[in-house]
Structures are given as C-alpha cells and as structure tokens.
Enzyme design. Structure first.
Site, PDB file in Angstrom:
ATOM      1  N   HIS A 116      37.111 -34.527  61.077  1.00  0.00           N
ATOM      2  CA  HIS A 116      38.155 -35.544  61.035  1.00  0.00           C
ATOM      3  C   HIS A 116      37.709 -36.758  60.227  1.00  0.00           C
ATOM      4  CE1 HIS A 116      41.611 -37.859  62.512  1.00  0.00           C
ATOM      5  NE2 HIS A 116      40.756 -38.873  62.616  1.00  0.00           N
ATOM      6  N   HIS A 139      37.314 -40.735  56.095  1.00  0.00           N
ATOM      7  CA  HIS A 139      36.800 -42.101  55.963  1.00  0.00           C
ATOM      8  C   HIS A 139      35.424 -42.088  55.306  1.00  0.00           C
ATOM      9  CE1 HIS A 139      40.183 -43.442  58.295  1.00  0.00           C
ATOM     10  NE2 HIS A 139      39.878 -42.600  59.265  1.00  0.00           N
ATOM     11  N   LYS A 199      48.307 -39.983  52.919  1.00  0.00           N
ATOM     12  CA  LYS A 199      47.501 -40.904  53.723  1.00  0.00           C
ATOM     13  C   LYS A 199      48.030 -42.296  53.400  1.00  0.00           C
ATOM     14  CE  LYS A 199      43.930 -41.938  56.428  1.00  0.00           C
ATOM     15  NZ  LYS A 199      43.760 -41.453  57.803  1.00  0.00           N
TER      16      LYS A 199
END
Length: 310
Positions: free
Chosen positions: A177, A192, A233
């Site tokens: 994730h 990220h 996103k």
C-alpha cells in the site's frame, strides 16, 4: 439497583481508563524525542540523494478537484543512476514487481519473492538509520525491539504479511500500500514513495501521467495529482531523495509511536512535516494500514535553508 449502578460505574471507569491510555504517547515517546530522533535519522542517512542528484520539474499547480493536465512533462527530470545502484535501493526495486495492481486479488508469493523480502529487511537492518532506531526503541523497552531477530519478525508482519482490503481475501500488505501503490474502486491508494514514482515514470511512461503539484516543499516533499493505469490519485505525497532505509525507519517509528490518534511531527532541512499512520487489525494480528507524509506550514527557516542549497 445499587449493584447495577456499581457495575455501570465500573464499566464506565474501565472504558475511560482504556480511552485515557490510548491518549498517552505510546511507550512514553515524547514529541521532542520524535523531533530529535528524526533529525538523527536524517543526518545519518548516508544513502540519501545529494544536492543536484535529483532534478524535479513541478510545472503547473493543480488541486484534487481539477480535471486538467497541468504538467506535460514527467515530475522527475533527472535522477543520478548511481543512487539506484546502492544495495538498499536495488533490493527495494526488486520488490516492485511482486504485487497485483488491484485490491481484491489474492497475493501469492513464491520462494524468490519471499527471499527478496528477507534480503531487503536484512539490508536495511545493516544501515545507520535502523541501528539508531533499534537502539532508541530498546532504551524505551519496546517489546518489538527486545533483540534484532525479534524486531525483524515484527517488521515482516507489520509491513509484509498479507491481509485483506476487499472481498475478505489476502490481497494487500502495508508495504504494498505505502511503497508500491494499488488500485481500489478506480482510485489509487497509497504509493508514498518517490523512488516508486520515478520508476513508474521511467519504465511505464504510457501508464503514468503526472498532472501537477498541489503543494511543494522545494526538493524535499511533493504533494501531487496523477493518473496510473487509468486510476486517479487526487492527492498523493512523498519525500524526495530519501533512501528506502530512512523511509522505512521513519514510517515504522511514527507507526509505533503515534499511530491512529496523533501525527508524528518533525523537521527535515528546516521544514516542518508530519506523518500520519493507521493500523489494520485482522485475525488477532496488527499490520500497517497506511502511513503518509504531509507538509507543515512553510516558514522562513525552511525558505532560507533551501535558498542556501540552491
């Protein structure tokens, strides 16, 4: 009646104590200790990018609701290839092709992929940021870090063991994730990592479309909007030029000390940032649910520090 009221009072006090305990900084880690430890991690991250090893092209400003592409070129103009040849970078990159893009599909690892996870964990544990982190947690008597083998087992569970985000199947992990990214209901979840984003821009140009920045902090952190394999996103953020071991150490530290109820606040190169983290509990186990960075208020110290670097 008195007995009944007594039981209610006991339940109330018990629940209140639980709530109060959750508000106490986990394992007595203070805000100042967080700031000082992150400063040490940053200073001793010898594998971070040096000045001018990465050139970022932010281009146009955008918002989460914008529908226009305000950036015609990639976010990363240049990344020094010598960075990618560092051992922890190579072992991190080797993990990128081990995961399904969409949640809801069972993740099945073969022996080679499991070996790659062990190799990556072993490699980061040999670096200064992880030695500093382990030493600090041991001083705090954190049960995860009672010794190195035990801490490695916890890191594997927290970050790499699979759990479910959809359809009740083991379809994701904390690492997937946060550091790889995944698609859920037409939206990109996680991702990220500057290194992952750069790898996608370089190797999968037809699949990834950077569409502009929302907030930028020089060449330290970017909050951006992008499309990957048709999924949007709307707001995503990552530090820039940090090594895989620094990011894993920082996010693990923030997860263990401030997850769920409070952000992990610190400064990097004079600029304030925070990290938000949440856990995911399934089958009597705890996993990393998400961890992501955010910029703080832009201050003069941050401007001046980056003006000197420029």
């Amino acid at each position: 009646m008195a007995i009944f009221l007594g039981i209610l009072l006991t339940i109330f006090l018990f629940n209140t104590n639980i709530f109060a305990a959750q508000l106490i900084p986990q394992f007595g880690i203070t805000d100042e200790e967080i700031r000082m430890l992150v400063l040490r991690l940053r200073n001793e991250d010898i594998n971070k990018a040096k000045h001018n090893q990465i050139v970022v092209n932010y281009q146009g400003h955008t918002t989460a609701r914008d529908t226009k592409d305000n950036a015609k070129a990639p976010l990363f103009s240049t990344v020094d290839s010598s960075l990618l040849r560092k051992p922890t970078y190579e072992k991190y990159i080797a993990l990128m092709d081990n995961y399904h893009f969409e949640v809801g599909k069972i993740e099945q690892s073969d022996n080679e992929e499991r070996r790659e996870i062990v190799d990556f964990i072993d490699a980061i544990f040999e670096t200064r940021p992880w030695k500093i982190l382990i030493e600090f947690l041991q001083k705090k008597k954190h049960p995860y870090a009672k010794d190195v083998p035990n801490f490695k087992r916890w890191i594997k569970q927290l970050w790499f063991d699979d759990y479910s985000r959809a359809k009740g199947v083991p379809d994701t992990s904390g690492f997937e994730h946060v550091f790889v990214g995944e698609s859920k209901n037409g939206e990109i979840a996680g991702l990220h990592s500057w290194l992952r984003f750069y790898q996608l821009e370089r190797n999968h140009t037809a699949e990834l479309d950077y569409q502009g920045f929302i907030i930028k902090r020089f060449d330290i952190l970017a909050m951006i909007r992008f499309i990957w394999k048709g999924a949007m996103k709307r707001t995503g953020g990552f530090f820039i030029g940090t090594s895989p071991e620094f990011e894993m150490a920082l996010y693990t530290f923030c997860f263990l000390s401030r997850r769920g109820f409070k952000t992990c606040d610190f400064e990097i190169d004079g600029c304030p940032f925070s990290v938000t983290s949440y856990d995911m509990s399934q089958h009597n186990k705890v996993f990393v649910g998400t961890v992501y960075p955010s910029p703080g208020q832009l201050n003069e110290q941050c401007r001046n520090a980056n003006r000197k670097q420029g």
